[in-house]
Design an enzyme around this catalytic site. Structure first.
Site, PDB file in Angstrom:
ATOM      1  N   SER A  71       0.793  -1.235   0.000  1.00 57.45           N
ATOM      2  CA  SER A  71       0.000   0.000   0.000  1.00 57.45           C
ATOM      3  C   SER A  71       0.821   1.279   0.000  1.00 57.45           C
ATOM      4  CB  SER A  71      -0.941   0.010   1.206  1.00 57.45           C
ATOM      5  OG  SER A  71      -2.077  -0.799   0.954  1.00 57.45           O
ATOM      6  N   LYS A  80       0.035   3.791  -2.656  1.00 63.55           N
ATOM      7  CA  LYS A  80      -0.952   4.870  -2.576  1.00 63.55           C
ATOM      8  C   LYS A  80      -0.315   6.254  -2.484  1.00 63.55           C
ATOM      9  CE  LYS A  80      -4.644   1.973  -0.623  1.00 63.55           C
ATOM     10  NZ  LYS A  80      -4.009   0.698  -0.273  1.00 63.55           N
ATOM     11  N   SER A 138      -5.860   3.762   4.426  1.00 63.39           N
ATOM     12  CA  SER A 138      -5.340   2.965   3.311  1.00 63.39           C
ATOM     13  C   SER A 138      -6.440   2.187   2.601  1.00 63.39           C
ATOM     14  CB  SER A 138      -4.264   1.986   3.809  1.00 63.39           C
ATOM     15  OG  SER A 138      -3.492   1.499   2.736  1.00 63.39           O
ATOM     16  N   LYS A 160       3.202   6.453   5.026  1.00 64.81           N
ATOM     17  CA  LYS A 160       2.386   5.364   4.484  1.00 64.81           C
ATOM     18  C   LYS A 160       2.957   3.992   4.841  1.00 64.81           C
ATOM     19  CE  LYS A 160      -1.259   4.107   2.553  1.00 64.81           C
ATOM     20  NZ  LYS A 160      -1.221   3.047   3.596  1.00 64.81           N
TER      21      LYS A 160
END
Length: 433
Positions: free
Chosen positions: A53, A56, A117, A242
């Site tokens: 993720s 992202k 997320s 993140k």
């Protein structure tokens, strides 16, 4: 374009010390100055690895860029299609459930992505920007090239394994493909994200938010970055950026923290604990290791003062002038984050602007006081340049070199006499050689 006039170097002792002191337990790791992008520590930084993720961050970067350019607005609405609806209902993934045919604005989808997320929300944003996720993935790969990334492959906008799409994946990669990036490229993306769009930190630093608060669709969105100061692995100054995890990528995290005017970016990919086991704790403990080292060992130091003249290179030759040379110095001080004692190991390099000098490195009169003739940078004694993740960041660790005085153009008579002198000098040279 530039011409290197003088080559000097500094020892690699400090970087070697960081490599020895920081035994980060991850397949890939990097520590970067968040303001210049100078690489302070790296481990296996150029091998493409799973990013999960952390993908992202690219979706966020492209959204913030689209908003800045007026292509998308925060209050723009999106109507949920069948594929996004089905994906959003999979609670084994990180998701906020979206209603089939429901309408959501860009701002709330972005918050779901940046904080929780949310996978389906990321796909929705991809469809908003690209018309389809497949087209958006092509845009992601094009943007990666534009940002100067070297080792990457995007096959979807969420960071999931394509198998998690249950046959609905974009047609860019195979049915079990995942996104790949090198650790250096992840840090480069993060550097661009927080420097080009610092407002991202206002959202990434939110520890918890309620999606669709006040409605029957309300759902809590705890931030997966458990190093935010109020959370379980809280770290002072942490405000982004993140996390990521899949079976293939392992436990990954791009972190950033700021204290006392110093900001650092860290990346770990497939982080593990001392026993070789991955987990939430591992990715945060290995990140803490790098941040503790950075905040303890680095401080902003003035390396060279304003009007600094380089020993042995205080002047630059001038042709067609009343003087045959001009003194040069830095127009401002050169400061940068450095370790204790590192300042004494640093020596300068003057790089002259090719548009200002000829092939012999000579300026042409007239030269005005304060005129930029090049810049000063730093290089290492073993021949390596200081490492930066972007050219833009590298420029922040340079200062302009300017003329310290005027050099007027010589009058026609002086130029003529010089020409005659050169002519007879060449004649006598040929006679006796």
């Amino acid at each position: 374009m530039a011409l290197i006039l003088f080559f000097s170097l500094f020892t690699g002792v400090n970087k070697a010390k960081a490599q020895a002191d920081l035994n980060v337990n991850a397949d890939g790791a990097i520590l970067v100055d968040g303001k210049t992008g100078r690489v302070l520590y790296e481990k296996n930084a150029d091998t493409p690895l799973g990013i999960a993720s952390m993908t992202k961050m690219m979706t966020e970067y492209m959204l913030l860029d689209a908003i800045k350019k007026g292509k998308v607005s925060w209050d723009q609405t999106y109507t949920v299609d069948d594929e996004v609806y089905k994906m959003s209902q999979d609670r084994s993934l990180s998701n906020v459930p979206l209603r089939q045919g429901g309408q959501y604005n860009v701002k709330e989808l972005y918050q779901a992505v940046a904080i929780y997320s949310a996978d389906a929300a990321a796909i929705a944003l991809a469809e908003i920007m690209g018309g389809s996720e497949t087209n958006f993935v092509k845009m992601m790969n094009a943007e990666a090239e534009k940002l100067g990334l070297k080792h990457y492959k995007f096959v979807n906008a969420s960071g999931l394994n394509n198998a998690d799409y249950k046959g609905m994946q974009p047609s860019v990669g195979g049915p079990t493909d995942e996104n790949l990036m090198s650790t250096r490229d992840v840090a480069t993306l993060a550097f661009h994200l927080i420097n080009d769009f610092p407002e991202v930190l206002q959202t990434s630093s939110i520890p918890k938010m309620t999606f669709r608060q006040g409605t029957k669709d309300a759902i809590n969105m705890p931030n997966w970055n458990w190093m935010l100061p109020s959370l379980v692995y809280g770290y002072q100054g942490m405000d982004g950026l993140k996390t990521g995890h899949t079976d293939f990528a392992g436990y990954c995290f791009t972190g950033t923290a700021e204290r006392d005017g110093k900001r650092f970016i860290t990346v770990v990919q497939n982080a593990k604990d001392a026993n070789g086991k991955g987990g939430y704790s591992a990715r945060f403990s290995e990140t803490r290791k790098m941040l503790d080292y950075a905040f303890s060992n680095y401080s902003k130091q003035q390396i060279f003062p304003k009007h600094y003249e380089i020993k042995g290179n205080k002047t630059v030759p001038v042709i067609n002038g009343k003087s045959s040379q001009v003194e040069v110095y830095t127009n401002s001080a050169l400061s940068m984050l450095a370790q204790s004692g590192e300042k004494q190991d640093l020596k300068p390099v003057i790089v002259l602007d090719k548009s200002k000098v000829n092939s012999k490195g000579e300026l042409t009169a007239p030269v005005k006081k304060g005129e930029k003739v090049g810049y000063l940078m730093l290089e290492s004694k073993n021949g390596d340049k200081l490492s930066f993740v972007t050219p833009e960041g590298e420029k922040k660790a340079q200062v302009d070199v300017v003329a310290s005085q005027d050099v007027d153009k010589a009058n026609w008579f002086v130029l003529m006499m010089k020409g005659i002198g050169h002519f007879f000098s060449n004649v006598w040279h040929k006679i006796f050689h």
